[in-house]
Design an enzyme around this catalytic site. Structure first.
Site, PDB file in Angstrom:
ATOM      1  N   LYS A   1       0.888  -1.177   0.000  1.00 58.21           N
ATOM      2  CA  LYS A   1       0.000   0.000   0.000  1.00 58.21           C
ATOM      3  C   LYS A   1       0.916   1.213   0.000  1.00 58.21           C
ATOM      4  O   LYS A   1       1.593   1.517   0.970  1.00 58.21           O
ATOM      5  CB  LYS A   1      -0.889  -0.019   1.241  1.00 58.21           C
ATOM      6  CG  LYS A   1      -2.237   0.681   1.074  1.00 58.21           C
ATOM      7  CD  LYS A   1      -2.172   2.172   0.809  1.00 58.21           C
ATOM      8  CE  LYS A   1      -2.044   2.969   2.087  1.00 58.21           C
ATOM      9  NZ  LYS A   1      -1.738   4.401   1.812  1.00 58.21           N
TER      10      LYS A   1
ATOM     11  N   GLU B   1       8.416  14.325  17.680  1.00 58.35           N
ATOM     12  CA  GLU B   1       9.089  14.246  16.386  1.00 58.35           C
ATOM     13  C   GLU B   1       8.612  15.397  15.494  1.00 58.35           C
ATOM     14  O   GLU B   1       7.408  15.593  15.317  1.00 58.35           O
ATOM     15  CB  GLU B   1       8.734  12.903  15.744  1.00 58.35           C
ATOM     16  CG  GLU B   1       9.537  12.582  14.504  1.00 58.35           C
ATOM     17  CD  GLU B   1       9.268  11.180  13.967  1.00 58.35           C
ATOM     18  OE1 GLU B   1       8.107  10.715  14.049  1.00 58.35           O
ATOM     19  OE2 GLU B   1      10.208  10.554  13.473  1.00 58.35           O
TER      20      GLU B   1
ATOM     21  N   CYS C   1      13.287   8.853   9.818  1.00 61.38           N
ATOM     22  CA  CYS C   1      12.867   8.386  11.149  1.00 61.38           C
ATOM     23  C   CYS C   1      14.037   8.386  12.116  1.00 61.38           C
ATOM     24  O   CYS C   1      13.868   8.655  13.302  1.00 61.38           O
ATOM     25  CB  CYS C   1      12.221   7.017  11.050  1.00 61.38           C
ATOM     26  SG  CYS C   1      13.089   5.883   9.999  1.00 61.38           S
TER      27      CYS C   1
ATOM     28  N   GLU D   1       7.709   0.274  12.640  1.00 59.86           N
ATOM     29  CA  GLU D   1       8.854   1.189  12.688  1.00 59.86           C
ATOM     30  C   GLU D   1       8.270   2.594  12.707  1.00 59.86           C
ATOM     31  O   GLU D   1       7.748   3.075  11.712  1.00 59.86           O
ATOM     32  CB  GLU D   1       9.728   0.926  11.461  1.00 59.86           C
ATOM     33  CG  GLU D   1      11.156   1.275  11.694  1.00 59.86           C
ATOM     34  CD  GLU D   1      11.474   2.614  11.109  1.00 59.86           C
ATOM     35  OE1 GLU D   1      11.284   3.619  11.846  1.00 59.86           O
ATOM     36  OE2 GLU D   1      11.878   2.670   9.951  1.00 59.86           O
TER      37      GLU D   1
HETATM   38  P1  NAD Z   1       0.940   7.885   8.659  1.00 54.68           P
HETATM   39  O1  NAD Z   1       1.447   6.979   9.700  1.00 54.68           O
HETATM   40  O2  NAD Z   1      -0.462   8.366   8.811  1.00 54.68           O
HETATM   41  O3  NAD Z   1       1.016   7.221   7.204  1.00 54.68           O
HETATM   42  C1  NAD Z   1       1.924   6.219   6.828  1.00 54.68           C
HETATM   43  C2  NAD Z   1       1.212   5.183   5.982  1.00 54.68           C
HETATM   44  O4  NAD Z   1       0.146   4.590   6.724  1.00 54.68           O
HETATM   45  C3  NAD Z   1       0.561   5.742   4.703  1.00 54.68           C
HETATM   46  O5  NAD Z   1       0.705   4.810   3.661  1.00 54.68           O
HETATM   47  C4  NAD Z   1      -0.899   5.872   5.108  1.00 54.68           C
HETATM   48  O6  NAD Z   1      -1.787   5.831   4.021  1.00 54.68           O
HETATM   49  C5  NAD Z   1      -1.081   4.665   5.996  1.00 54.68           C
HETATM   50  N1  NAD Z   1      -2.196   4.766   6.932  1.00 54.68           N
HETATM   51  C6  NAD Z   1      -2.702   5.878   7.521  1.00 54.68           C
HETATM   52  N2  NAD Z   1      -3.728   5.558   8.329  1.00 54.68           N
HETATM   53  C7  NAD Z   1      -3.883   4.223   8.262  1.00 54.68           C
HETATM   54  C8  NAD Z   1      -4.757   3.297   8.898  1.00 54.68           C
HETATM   55  N3  NAD Z   1      -5.694   3.669   9.755  1.00 54.68           N
HETATM   56  N4  NAD Z   1      -4.602   1.978   8.620  1.00 54.68           N
HETATM   57  C9  NAD Z   1      -3.654   1.555   7.774  1.00 54.68           C
HETATM   58  N5  NAD Z   1      -2.805   2.392   7.131  1.00 54.68           N
HETATM   59  C10 NAD Z   1      -2.907   3.715   7.379  1.00 54.68           C
HETATM   60  O7  NAD Z   1       1.921   9.072   8.575  1.00 54.68           O
HETATM   61  P2  NAD Z   1       1.650  10.506   7.927  1.00 54.68           P
HETATM   62  O8  NAD Z   1       0.309  11.050   8.302  1.00 54.68           O
HETATM   63  O9  NAD Z   1       1.925  10.390   6.499  1.00 54.68           O
HETATM   64  O10 NAD Z   1       2.746  11.342   8.703  1.00 54.68           O
HETATM   65  C11 NAD Z   1       2.500  11.752  10.048  1.00 54.68           C
HETATM   66  C12 NAD Z   1       3.740  11.651  10.878  1.00 54.68           C
HETATM   67  O11 NAD Z   1       4.208  10.292  10.884  1.00 54.68           O
HETATM   68  C13 NAD Z   1       4.944  12.429  10.370  1.00 54.68           C
HETATM   69  O12 NAD Z   1       4.907  13.757  10.697  1.00 54.68           O
HETATM   70  C14 NAD Z   1       6.065  11.689  11.026  1.00 54.68           C
HETATM   71  O13 NAD Z   1       6.249  12.125  12.337  1.00 54.68           O
HETATM   72  C15 NAD Z   1       5.593  10.281  11.069  1.00 54.68           C
HETATM   73  N6  NAD Z   1       6.220   9.508  10.001  1.00 54.68           N
HETATM   74  C16 NAD Z   1       7.254   8.716  10.343  1.00 54.68           C
HETATM   75  C17 NAD Z   1       7.888   7.979   9.365  1.00 54.68           C
HETATM   76  C18 NAD Z   1       9.012   7.092   9.716  1.00 54.68           C
HETATM   77  O14 NAD Z   1       9.812   6.765   8.866  1.00 54.68           O
HETATM   78  N7  NAD Z   1       9.101   6.633  10.928  1.00 54.68           N
HETATM   79  C19 NAD Z   1       7.481   8.051   8.048  1.00 54.68           C
HETATM   80  C20 NAD Z   1       6.394   8.879   7.717  1.00 54.68           C
HETATM   81  C21 NAD Z   1       5.766   9.587   8.726  1.00 54.68           C
END
Ligand code: NAD
Length: 483
Positions: free
Chosen positions: A177, A386, A286, A252
């Site tokens: 996804k 973060e 991250c 992660e």
């Molecule tokens: P997120 O966790 O919402 O999204 C990451 C992935 O999860 C995307 O593919 C998204 O579509 C999916 N997702 C979202 N809600 C979901 C659900 N309920 N069930 C299954 N999948 C779902 O992250 P974001 O909103 O894109 O970013 C928010 C914060 O997350 C950032 O500001 C950052 O702090 C953190 N982040 C961390 C990393 C990392 O590498 N650790 C990467 C991206 C974002």
């Protein structure tokens, strides 16, 4: 919309298909303009992808292969990416904002994952357990089945490479996804899968909204294992959904990682670490060095040097930044940029000093100046949460005890760094910092070969290294009664 093709479909069961939930606009954060449209999957699309992956798994077409054959295919996928590196990197920069040279590095990094796990395919062996004359007993490691991989937007290609390579090498099939903001480049994994002759349905790639396609995938009863990189909140939602089906997850979830810099550290070398540690990918990493904890005797000099690095970076559209150097691209979106800028403002209101940057650029696109905050104390929000942007917080310490307490003083525990020439001090700190990876005298020391993952709210399970292989297999014991 002339920079790349205008519409990108999902890839399910070997076919390019529209999405049941229509399309989403993909924005170029380097200009703020629309780049392309991407098909959005709904729950029915997710179901078709999982069914296809399940069918291939149960057929044994992949799991029944001699591991060397699977390993060769995985390695060839990496070679395919390298052959197409220039075109993939361009699209990656356009959708994600990073400088072109960083995008090229990311694609090379993907090929490295494919090489490493391709090579590991043949090393997954069971053992024989002695039970006396009357039995012959041995273990085998079987693929789990359908691996669901939910990918973040910061390294959309590399995060997929990390889990896809290990999953395929161990004989699993995969449903990916992709992230809503940076879904385009993952299409090359479909091309690579076809080019190396993987069966139709072994690799499925779809974009969809997190709360729709992401939630449907993580709750799907046909999924056998889930890999997620992203926010803590989403990690909790995914792990909760997986628990309903008794399915294991690897989570992660980011960090608030600190470099402890002692008075005897090599400060010239440390400047280079700052450049990579917090300004690489505009801090959207991250394991970014988002905090520096400096000994009071060198604190002022270090702050000066760090802010010099921040000011030296030229910030602008990634597509114009073709060579490694003192430059930084856009953040992934104006939303993420505004969030980071808001956190800087909050830090100032809580008593931090703005030493460098802190402002949005007066340009279209999602740009934030490389930022350094001084006078940060461990209780401030900026020291605990973060930012996921190019914002470095500098704190001061007096004793080793205090430095470690500050380092451990957040709910996270992804990585930690110690900078000193004193091996005993470094070793003791390495043992006491609660984090999955410790860097001594070089931020990001390690590689695809070294296990990576979090303590605390940074998640659980390990990616990278041989440790990651065990996430994708389960152990079966076979005991044979003789005579
Ligand atoms: P997120 O966790 O919402 O999204 C990451 C992935 O999860 C995307 O593919 C998204 O579509 C999916 N997702 C979202 N809600 C979901 C659900 N309920 N069930 C299954 N999948 C779902 O992250 P974001 O909103 O894109 O970013 C928010 C914060 O997350 C950032 O500001 C950052 O702090 C953190 N982040 C961390 C990393 C990392 O590498 N650790 C990467 C991206 C974002």
């Amino acid at each position: 919309m002339t920079e790349t093709k205008p519409y990108w479909q999902n890839y399910i069961d070997g076919e390019w298909v529209d999405g049941g939930s229509g399309r989403i606009d993909v924005i170029n954060p380097g200009t703020g303009e629309k780049l392309a449209e991407q098909a959005l999957a709904n729950a029915a699309d997710v179901d078709r992808a999982v069914q296809a992956a399940k069918r291939v798994h149960l057929s044994g077409e992949l799991s029944g292969l001699r591991p060397v054959e699977r390993g060769r295919m995985v390695r060839k996928m990496g070679e395919y990416l390298l052959e197409h590196r220039d075109e993939i990197a361009r699209v990656l920069t356009l959708e994600q904002g990073k400088p072109l040279w960083e995008a090229e590095l990311e694609i090379s990094g993907c090929a490295r994952y494919m090489e490493y796990y391709g090579n590991q395919a043949e090393t997954v062996e069971g053992r024989s357990i002695p039970l006396g004359d009357s039995y012959f007993d041995f273990t085998v490691h079987e693929p789990r089945g359908v691996s669901a991989q939910i990918i973040p937007w910061n390294y959309p290609m590399e995060m997929t490479a990390r889990s896809l390579s290990a999953a395929l090498a161990t004989g699993n099939t995969v449903v990916i996804k992709t992230p809503e903001m940076t879904p385009l480049t993952n299409a090359w994994y479909a091309h690579a899968a076809e080019a190396v002759g993987l069966p139709k349905g072994a690799v499925n790639i779809l974009c969809g909204l997190g709360h729709e396609a992401g939630a449907a995938l993580s709750a799907h009863p046909g999924v056998d294992q889930i890999v997620f990189t992203g926010s803590v909140q989403t990690g909790i939602a995914i792990a909760s959904a997986a628990a309903q089906n008794v399915v294991p997850c690897i989570l992660e979830l980011g960090g608030k990682s600190a470099a402890i810099v002692h008075e005897d550290a090599d400060l010239d070398a440390f400047e280079r670490d700052v450049r990579w540690g917090i300004y690489f990918n505009a801090g959207q990493v991250c394991s970014a060095m988002s905090r520096v904890i400096a000994h009071e005797s060198i604190h002022d000099e270090l702050l000066e040097r760090i802010s010099g690095i921040a000011r030296s970076l030229s910030v602008g559209p990634g597509i114009e930044r073709t060579e490694f150097g003192a430059n930084m691209g856009a953040m992934v979106s104006e939303g993420q940029r505004d969030r980071a800028e808001g956190m800087v403002q909050q830090a100032l209101s809580e008593g931090a000093n703005l030493v460098a940057g802190g402002r949005k650029l007066n340009l279209p696109g999602a740009f934030l100046e490389p930022t350094v905050l001084g006078n940060v104390t461990p209780d401030m929000t900026i020291a605990r949460e973060e930012v996921f942007g190019p914002v470095l917080s500098v704190l001061k310490f007096r004793s080793d005890e205090e430095a470690i307490a500050i380092s451990n003083g957040t709910p996270f525990g992804l990585v930690g760094g110690i900078f000193t020439r004193d091996l005993q001090r470094a070793t003791q700190a390495a043992q006491r910092i609660r984090a999955g990876q410790i860097y001594v005298n070089e931020w990001y020391a390690g590689g695809v070969e070294t296990p990576f993952g979090g303590y605390g709210q940074s998640g659980y399970g390990r990616e990278k290294g041989r440790e990651a292989l065990w996430n994708y297999v389960q152990t079966k014991n076979i005991a044979i009664k003789l005579g």
